[in-house]
Design a protein around this motif. Structure first.
Motif, short mmCIF file in Angstrom:
data_model
loop_
_atom_site.label_atom_id
_atom_site.label_comp_id
_atom_site.label_asym_id
_atom_site.label_seq_id
_atom_site.Cartn_x
_atom_site.Cartn_y
_atom_site.Cartn_z
N LEU A 1 0.87 -1.17 0.00
CA LEU A 1 0.00 0.00 0.00
C LEU A 1 0.90 1.22 0.00
CD1 LEU A 1 -2.49 -1.11 2.80
CD2 LEU A 1 -2.60 -1.59 0.35
N CYS A 2 0.81 2.02 -1.02
CA CYS A 2 1.73 3.14 -1.20
C CYS A 2 0.90 4.41 -1.40
CB CYS A 2 2.60 2.86 -2.43
SG CYS A 2 3.78 4.13 -2.84
N GLY A 3 1.24 5.47 -0.67
CA GLY A 3 0.49 6.69 -0.86
C GLY A 3 0.94 7.83 0.02
N ASP A 4 0.41 9.01 -0.29
CA ASP A 4 0.60 10.15 0.59
C ASP A 4 -0.44 10.02 1.71
OD1 ASP A 4 -1.77 10.83 -0.68
OD2 ASP A 4 -0.90 12.47 -1.82
N GLU A 5 -0.52 11.01 2.57
CA GLU A 5 -1.40 10.89 3.73
C GLU A 5 -2.85 10.64 3.33
OE1 GLU A 5 -0.67 13.81 6.71
OE2 GLU A 5 -2.62 13.50 7.63
#
Length: 158
Positions: free
Chosen positions: A19-23
């Protein structure tokens, strides 16, 4: 960016999930994280805010076959990770890219070749005026990854 979705869809049967992401993106991925936690499946998170691009690149490169990648972020960050993942060999069947925040599309004018951005109601209507040559354009679903833009056709001929 035709492979970009508005929301994550769980893909069962994978060995490992990233799971990759900004806030805001990681908040969007919370339903997936909840499923993975409840099913006690293998997963890890990559925080785009906390880690530099070389660190993200290294982590994505180290993943083994059978890994499924979820990336959720605002448009520019998403585009950067999508490009990185594609270079590393992630296929559309092995990843989902979810855009968060304000929807925005880049439009390539078929007459003057200027690329402009549109958002909100203009995207829903599908008709807009080119800011450079004032040609009335109809937004198509033909996307160029080279231009990172959708083709705008002539909407009406006078």
């Amino acid at each position: 960016m035709n492979d970009i979705k508005n929301g994550p869809i769980f893909q069962p049967g994978k060995k490992h999930y990233v799971l990759c992401g900004d806030e805001e993106g990681l908040n969007t991925l919370n339903p997936i994280k909840q499923i993975l936690t409840n099913e006690q499946m293998s997963f890890e998170e990559i925080h785009l805010i906390l880690e530099c691009s070389s660190e993200v690149d290294r982590k994505l490169e180290m993943q083994k076959i059978g890994t499924f990648l979820y990336v959720a972020a605002e448009r520019k960050k998403l585009r950067k990770v999508l490009s990185m993942a594609t270079k590393l060999g992630y296929s559309p069947e092995e990843a989902q890219y979810i855009i968060v925040g304000k929807e925005e599309k880049r439009i390539f004018c078929c007459r003057c070749h200027v690329i402009s951005s549109v958002c909100g109601e203009s995207i829903k209507r599908g008709i807009l005026n080119c800011p450079a040559c004032s040609l009335k354009l109809e937004l198509s679903d033909h996307y160029s990854s080279i231009k990172d833009a959708y083709l705008g056709y002539v909407a009406e001929v006078k």
